[in-house]
Design a protein around this motif. Sequence first.
Motif, PDB file in Angstrom:
ATOM      1  N   ASN A   1      26.442  -5.735  11.487  1.00  0.00           N
ATOM      2  CA  ASN A   1      27.946  -4.835  11.100  1.00  0.00           C
ATOM      3  C   ASN A   1      27.153  -3.847  10.233  1.00  0.00           C
ATOM      4  O   ASN A   1      28.381  -2.442  10.369  1.00  0.00           O
ATOM      5  CB  ASN A   1      29.018  -6.102  10.580  1.00  0.00           C
ATOM      6  N   ALA A   2      26.196  -4.356   9.113  1.00  0.00           N
ATOM      7  CA  ALA A   2      25.815  -3.188   8.318  1.00  0.00           C
ATOM      8  C   ALA A   2      25.209  -1.372   8.442  1.00  0.00           C
ATOM      9  O   ALA A   2      25.822  -0.787   8.219  1.00  0.00           O
ATOM     10  CB  ALA A   2      25.553  -3.688   7.012  1.00  0.00           C
TER      11      ALA A   2
ATOM     12  N   GLY B   1      23.507   6.847  12.733  1.00  0.00           N
ATOM     13  CA  GLY B   1      22.027   6.918  13.507  1.00  0.00           C
ATOM     14  C   GLY B   1      22.215   4.878  13.554  1.00  0.00           C
ATOM     15  O   GLY B   1      21.295   4.196  14.267  1.00  0.00           O
ATOM     16  N   GLY B   2      23.326   4.180  13.510  1.00  0.00           N
ATOM     17  CA  GLY B   2      23.111   2.698  13.571  1.00  0.00           C
ATOM     18  C   GLY B   2      24.241   2.390  14.944  1.00  0.00           C
ATOM     19  O   GLY B   2      24.212   0.863  15.107  1.00  0.00           O
ATOM     20  N   GLU B   3      24.003   3.359  15.649  1.00  0.00           N
ATOM     21  CA  GLU B   3      24.540   2.882  17.412  1.00  0.00           C
ATOM     22  C   GLU B   3      23.812   1.755  17.649  1.00  0.00           C
ATOM     23  O   GLU B   3      24.511   1.188  18.569  1.00  0.00           O
ATOM     24  CB  GLU B   3      25.009   4.054  18.166  1.00  0.00           C
ATOM     25  N   ARG B   4      22.364   2.245  17.746  1.00  0.00           N
ATOM     26  CA  ARG B   4      21.654   1.402  18.635  1.00  0.00           C
ATOM     27  C   ARG B   4      22.047  -0.743  17.939  1.00  0.00           C
ATOM     28  O   ARG B   4      21.811  -1.200  18.079  1.00  0.00           O
ATOM     29  CB  ARG B   4      20.727   1.502  18.507  1.00  0.00           C
ATOM     30  N   TRP B   5      21.974  -0.586  16.985  1.00  0.00           N
ATOM     31  CA  TRP B   5      22.126  -1.653  16.526  1.00  0.00           C
ATOM     32  C   TRP B   5      23.961  -2.434  17.494  1.00  0.00           C
ATOM     33  O   TRP B   5      23.689  -4.067  17.249  1.00  0.00           O
ATOM     34  CB  TRP B   5      22.349  -2.338  14.865  1.00  0.00           C
ATOM     35  N   ALA B   6      24.529  -1.682  17.194  1.00  0.00           N
ATOM     36  CA  ALA B   6      26.211  -2.571  17.914  1.00  0.00           C
ATOM     37  C   ALA B   6      25.548  -3.624  19.147  1.00  0.00           C
ATOM     38  O   ALA B   6      26.234  -4.676  19.695  1.00  0.00           O
ATOM     39  CB  ALA B   6      26.535  -1.314  18.679  1.00  0.00           C
TER      40      ALA B   6
END
Length: 535
Positions: free
Chosen positions: A183-184, A190-195
């Motif tokens: 979530n963080a 650019g953190g969309e891939r962690w979704a």
Amino acid sequence: MATAELYEALLEAAPDAIVGVGADGRIALVNVQTETLFGYDRSELIGQSVDLLVPDAARHLHPAHRRSYMNDLAQRPMGLGMELAGRRKDGTEFPAEISLSSIDTEDGILVSAAVRDVSERIEAQRDRERLRSDAERGRLEARMHQSQRLESLGQLAGGVAHDFNNLLAVILNYTTFITEECNAAVAEPGGERWAAVRDDAEQVQLAAGRAIELTHQLLAFGRREVVRPQPLSLSEVVRRVEQLLRRSIGEHVQLVIQSESGLAAVLADRGQVEQILLNLAVNARDAMPGGGTLTIDTRNIYVDDDYRLARPELKTGLYVRLQVSDTGAGMEREVAQRAFEPFFTTKAKGDGSGLGLATVYGIITQAGGNALIYSEPGIGTTVSALFPASQDRPASVRRPATEVGIRGWETILVVEDELALQEVTRRILARNGHTVLTASSGLEAIRLAESYEGEIHLLLTDVIMPQMLGKEVAERIRLIRAGIPVLFMSGYAQPVLTAQGTLERGVHLVEKPFSEAALMEKVRALLGPAIAPRW
């Protein structure tokens, strides 16, 4: 026909033995049935004392009874419940019913005694009682065998649940950590891939949640789950879960709730009663794919001796009945008789664990109640649960904590032989401000308690461990550090439970697999408000 001849004809045609006795106690007349019943010829009886036909044991009392009746010539019909007997010529005795009436004759008052042999009736009654006793014994033996099977499977379930809950606690909490980090990361550029990673972790959490439910079912039907009984109103419990039940059964099933006013309280675990209702509602829904009616009824039932003929294992007294009925497909008698057995299911492979009704049975009987199922094909199924009434008033509902409480600062000694769970527990406590000491065994924990120079504010120990159980660890550490609060953690807490499956007085327990919120709530409840000391 003359009156005397008519009377004589009626006397001879009577189905019972008729003996006419004068005021002096001597036999004046008899009929042919008297000869057949007593084995005497008529000539042997006329003029003899009627005591000849009375058993030896009662003969000395008979003259007084006869005089008493002569003084009050009221008619006495047969079947008054008096245990009487007659004596035959050969000395044998038989149980008898005797009616008395008086006849006014030219020679004075004549007492007419109609005597009936009731040997066959008494023997038939004894046969019925014997059959009833055999049937009752058969029911008790069947229940005993079922209890023995549950006990054996419960022991197995307890061992499996202990190890399984350790693994689930690790899975549940590490996936929570991963979800938080994802979530963080998603919130950063650019953190969309962690979704996608976060979504995968959430699926693991969902699977762990289903595994937790299965473990609780295993423990519940085997009577190994921790029980926290409190006075409850069953109708209030039904009302609180009504919306959940409606969502579970779907719009095609009509839910009807009925409750008697003045319902007595029962002593039971609220969560377990809710589990009973949900399990039965889901079973009813599956039995009514085309729609139908689910009825939940609560009312007071007084169990008397007549009621106990059907349920001899019950004690007399007031009970509260929770009855759940559906208008579904129903079951054959042979299937219904096995419905409470663990792992027995009529559903297709993969559609059910076979633990739903076994769980219901285990919960009800552990609460001191009684469970019964009745079903007919094409008509539906009714599950009836009787809970002993309690004199206490129902407890108020306490909402569970949904968020982690205030951070702490205290030092906590964690004793856990499963290293992965030890680490996840340490991490939860440390990230909430605590200093954490860890030990992998009871002996190591005792050495730490002796050598650590600072204050240890709480002992958090597993219940089931090799070599030394958590209960003994707590006792020995309290000899070193008097008054230290103790919080046990276990998914199979039998060693710290009473014979009734409830926690021993003064024992505090957090059940595995626990979440961060659940653990911290228990810790703060024992340590009090998190006010940091002034150094």
